[in-house]
Design a protein around this motif. Structure first.
Motif, PDB file in Angstrom:
ATOM      1  N   SER A   1       0.856  -1.188   0.000  1.00  0.00           N
ATOM      2  CA  SER A   1       0.000   0.000   0.000  1.00  0.00           C
ATOM      3  C   SER A   1       0.892   1.238   0.000  1.00  0.00           C
ATOM      4  CB  SER A   1      -0.913  -0.004   1.224  1.00  0.00           C
ATOM      5  OG  SER A   1      -1.755  -1.139   1.209  1.00  0.00           O
TER       6      SER A   1
ATOM      7  N   ILE B   1      -4.462   1.146  -1.719  1.00  0.00           N
ATOM      8  CA  ILE B   1      -4.435   0.098  -0.704  1.00  0.00           C
ATOM      9  C   ILE B   1      -4.531  -1.267  -1.376  1.00  0.00           C
ATOM     10  CG2 ILE B   1      -5.599  -0.900   1.300  1.00  0.00           C
ATOM     11  CD1 ILE B   1      -6.587   1.875   2.013  1.00  0.00           C
ATOM     12  N   ASN B   2      -3.554  -2.107  -1.138  1.00  0.00           N
ATOM     13  CA  ASN B   2      -3.579  -3.501  -1.588  1.00  0.00           C
ATOM     14  C   ASN B   2      -3.765  -4.379  -0.357  1.00  0.00           C
ATOM     15  OD1 ASN B   2      -2.923  -3.374  -4.537  1.00  0.00           O
ATOM     16  ND2 ASN B   2      -1.134  -2.290  -3.746  1.00  0.00           N
TER      17      ASN B   2
END
Length: 232
Positions: free
Chosen positions: A109, A119-120
């Motif tokens: 992120s 955001i991952n």
């Protein structure tokens, strides 16, 4: 993902306790398509070179494939996974070698140059770690329950396959859900009842013990709420 490979079609010619035991695998007839499973490391090794004696081995895949029971007609999302054993390529030998730590490769992120946040999601990962504090001991992360000598160091492996794995703890509950009936009932929506179901996962009624499976309620509270119970 690159360490958890599909080994369908590969021939598993032996299972050994430790990495040192690879030396006991007969070299006659070995090919680079053969695999040997090393239990202490939960890793599959393949012959990197069968033209020399002793055979040169390298780790090729992690034994972290999906757990399948029976025909696998029902899928269960566990909500967690483990990290994979970190390996690096030795440029001098051209072989991949196992490191004493875990890792994963994925997007992180971050903020863009325009300060937009990207955001991952990162799922729940489980691992053990030797505690820091002793300058002579480099902290190591691991998910297995045995050391390099196949000596037990933890009660359970965090993998979902194999002896003493997390499945040995989770499977009995899944067997209950698979084979038992589910009882639905209504409970008066009192604050006491709500707190009891938050604290306790088992209910006893008329000599039968039930495991709480699901609570369904509406807000604002009023009247009754529904609970789903599994008789044990």
């Amino acid at each position: 993902a690159e360490r958890v490979k599909d080994i369908t079609g590969r021939s598993i010619v032996a299972t050994v306790n430790t990495l040192a035991d690879l030396a006991t695998v007969p070299s006659s007839g070995l090919t680079v398509d053969n695999l040997v499973f090393v239990q202490a490391e939960n890793l599959y090794y393949q012959p990197a070179d069968v033209t020399v004696i002793p055979v040169v081995w390298e780790p090729i895949a992690e034994n972290l494939q999906e757990y399948v029971q029976g025909t696998g007609e029902r899928t269960v999302e566990l909500g967690f996974s483990t990290l994979a054993t970190y390996v690096v390529k030795d440029e001098a030998t051209g072989l991949y070698t196992k490191q004493n730590c875990l890792g994963t490769r994925q997007l992180g992120s971050y903020y863009t140059g325009k300060y937009d946040r990207v955001i991952n999601p990162f799922g729940l990962r489980l691992f053990y770690c030797t505690p820091p504090g002793n300058a002579a001991v480099v902290p190591q992360s691991y998910y297995h329950n045995t050391d390099a000598n196949n000596t037990s160091i933890e009660k359970y492996s965090l993998a979902v396959k194999g002896a003493n794995s997390l499945i040995s703890l989770h499977k009995p509950w899944q067997d209950v859900l698979q084979n038992a009936e589910v009882v639905k009932t209504s409970v008066a929506a009192t604050q006491k009842a709500i707190e009891l179901f938050r604290q306790y996962r088992k209910v006893s009624r008329d000599g039968t013990v039930f495991m709480l499976k699901k609570v369904t309620r509406t807000y604002p509270l009023g009247g009754d709420f529904t609970v789903e119970l599994v008789p044990l």
